[in-house]
Scaffold this motif. Structure first.
Motif, short mmCIF file in Angstrom:
data_model
loop_
_atom_site.label_atom_id
_atom_site.label_comp_id
_atom_site.label_asym_id
_atom_site.label_seq_id
_atom_site.Cartn_x
_atom_site.Cartn_y
_atom_site.Cartn_z
N GLU A 93 1.44 -3.60 -3.92
CA GLU A 93 1.16 -2.76 -5.09
C GLU A 93 1.70 -3.41 -6.36
OE1 GLU A 93 2.86 0.90 -3.73
OE2 GLU A 93 1.11 1.37 -2.48
N ALA A 94 2.89 -4.01 -6.28
CA ALA A 94 3.48 -4.68 -7.45
C ALA A 94 2.66 -5.91 -7.84
CB ALA A 94 4.93 -5.07 -7.17
N VAL A 95 2.19 -6.66 -6.86
CA VAL A 95 1.37 -7.84 -7.11
C VAL A 95 0.09 -7.44 -7.87
CG1 VAL A 95 -0.11 -9.58 -5.97
CG2 VAL A 95 2.27 -9.28 -5.24
N VAL A 96 -0.57 -6.39 -7.40
CA VAL A 96 -1.81 -5.91 -8.03
C VAL A 96 -1.51 -5.35 -9.42
CG1 VAL A 96 -3.66 -4.17 -7.87
CG2 VAL A 96 -3.04 -5.54 -5.86
N ALA A 97 -0.46 -4.54 -9.54
CA ALA A 97 -0.11 -3.92 -10.83
C ALA A 97 0.21 -4.97 -11.90
CB ALA A 97 1.08 -2.98 -10.65
N GLU A 156 -1.39 -10.38 -10.77
CA GLU A 156 -1.15 -11.73 -10.26
C GLU A 156 -2.47 -12.33 -9.79
OE1 GLU A 156 1.59 -13.41 -10.37
OE2 GLU A 156 3.14 -11.88 -10.68
N THR A 157 -2.61 -13.63 -9.94
CA THR A 157 -3.83 -14.31 -9.48
C THR A 157 -3.63 -14.95 -8.11
OG1 THR A 157 -3.20 -16.31 -10.66
CG2 THR A 157 -4.66 -14.76 -11.82
N GLU A 158 -2.36 -15.03 -7.67
CA GLU A 158 -2.08 -15.52 -6.32
C GLU A 158 -0.84 -14.84 -5.78
OE1 GLU A 158 -1.48 -19.77 -6.42
OE2 GLU A 158 0.56 -19.55 -7.12
N THR A 159 -0.77 -14.81 -4.48
CA THR A 159 0.41 -14.32 -3.77
C THR A 159 0.46 -15.10 -2.47
OG1 THR A 159 1.65 -12.36 -3.06
CG2 THR A 159 -0.74 -12.35 -2.64
N GLY A 160 1.26 -14.65 -1.52
CA GLY A 160 1.34 -15.36 -0.25
C GLY A 160 2.48 -14.89 0.59
N ILE A 161 2.92 -15.76 1.48
CA ILE A 161 4.05 -15.45 2.35
C ILE A 161 5.14 -16.50 2.13
CG2 ILE A 161 2.67 -14.29 4.10
CD1 ILE A 161 3.00 -16.90 5.84
N THR A 162 6.35 -16.06 2.38
CA THR A 162 7.49 -16.98 2.36
C THR A 162 8.26 -16.79 3.65
OG1 THR A 162 7.69 -16.78 -0.04
CG2 THR A 162 9.62 -17.64 1.15
N CYS A 217 -2.46 -17.37 -1.16
CA CYS A 217 -3.82 -16.87 -1.15
C CYS A 217 -4.15 -16.36 -2.55
CB CYS A 217 -4.04 -15.79 -0.10
SG CYS A 217 -3.09 -14.29 -0.37
N GLU A 218 -5.42 -16.30 -2.83
CA GLU A 218 -5.89 -15.84 -4.13
C GLU A 218 -5.87 -14.32 -4.18
OE1 GLU A 218 -10.08 -16.43 -6.25
OE2 GLU A 218 -9.33 -18.29 -5.33
N VAL A 219 -5.57 -13.78 -5.36
CA VAL A 219 -5.71 -12.35 -5.61
C VAL A 219 -6.82 -12.20 -6.64
CG1 VAL A 219 -4.60 -10.22 -6.40
CG2 VAL A 219 -3.25 -11.95 -5.17
N ASN A 220 -7.89 -11.54 -6.24
CA ASN A 220 -9.01 -11.33 -7.15
C ASN A 220 -8.76 -10.11 -8.02
OD1 ASN A 220 -10.53 -13.51 -5.99
ND2 ASN A 220 -10.94 -12.16 -4.25
N SER A 221 -9.39 -10.06 -9.18
CA SER A 221 -9.14 -8.97 -10.13
C SER A 221 -9.54 -7.60 -9.57
CB SER A 221 -9.88 -9.23 -11.44
OG SER A 221 -11.26 -9.37 -11.20
N ASN A 222 -10.45 -7.58 -8.62
CA ASN A 222 -10.86 -6.30 -8.02
C ASN A 222 -10.16 -5.99 -6.70
OD1 ASN A 222 -12.20 -8.34 -6.68
ND2 ASN A 222 -14.12 -7.20 -6.44
N ASP A 223 -9.19 -6.81 -6.29
CA ASP A 223 -8.46 -6.57 -5.04
C ASP A 223 -7.54 -5.35 -5.16
OD1 ASP A 223 -9.54 -8.66 -3.59
OD2 ASP A 223 -7.80 -9.99 -3.83
N SER A 224 -7.57 -4.52 -4.14
CA SER A 224 -6.61 -3.40 -4.05
C SER A 224 -5.37 -3.91 -3.32
CB SER A 224 -7.24 -2.26 -3.25
OG SER A 224 -7.42 -2.65 -1.89
#
Length: 190
Positions: free
Chosen positions: A123-127, A130-136, A155-162
């Motif tokens: 939720e924080a990534v979308v709010a 962000e254009t990318e996220t992933g795992i660590t 991985c990519e985060v698209n503008s319409n991703d929930s």
């Protein structure tokens, strides 16, 4: 044969993935799963997969050496946190230095720390658009999500991703990479 102990708090999909990955390995196996949630679905998964699983409470984990003694008896080469939500106590970290690792659902140092887990992270990534996220995948120390980084995948985060869309992408990364990174760490020690 290297011994893996997993800590989990929830459904156990990462734990099941690790157990299945190492099921026919001649290098390592999951010998035990420990959970702080007696209702966790991971317990059902372990029963189905014929892996020892135990639940414990906060007192056994933080105020006594009960969980530490269980770990000593299991003699793990590596301890893997797979969706485990409690901060790890110093007595266990000291007994197993550089042997405890975690997978975090973001690219640390972003979106780490107390309270940043699961959907809270997505939720924080979308709010924050962000254009990318992933795992660590990182070593665990006495602070939330501050241990040395072992591996990251993006991985990519698209503008319409929930947040649910992001969660699905993160889950795919975990399934693909987590067991292989654990295997590499184990092989490095051999």
């Amino acid at each position: 044969m290297k011994r893996i102990v997993i800590f989990a708090s929830g459904s156990g999909t990462n734990a099941e993935n690790l157990i299945t990955f190492f099921k026919n390995s001649n290098k390592a196996s999951v010998v035990q799963v420990l959970t702080n949630n007696p209702q966790a679905k991971v317990l059902e998964r372990c029963k189905k997969l014929k892996v020892s699983a135990l639940s414990f409470n906060k007192i056994a984990f933080t105020e006594t050496d009960d969980v530490l003694n269980i770990l000593k008896a299991s003699n793990p080469d590596i301890i893997v946190l797979a969706g485990f939500l409690w901060k790890f106590p110093e007595n266990i970290l000291q007994a197993f230095p550089n042997k405890v690792i975690n997978v975090h659902p973001a690219l640390l140092p972003k979106y780490g720390g107390k309270g940043m887990y699961g959907m809270h992270v997505h939720e924080a990534v979308v709010a924050n658009n962000e254009t990318e996220t992933g795992i660590t995948i990182h070593y665990v120390n006495e602070h939330y999500d501050e241990g040395a980084i072992i591996f990251q995948a993006k991985c990519e985060v698209n503008s319409n991703d929930s947040a649910q869309d992001v969660a699905a992408k993160i889950h795919e990364l975990e399934m693909a990479h987590f067991p292989r990174v654990v295997e590499q760490l184990i092989l490095k020690e051999t």
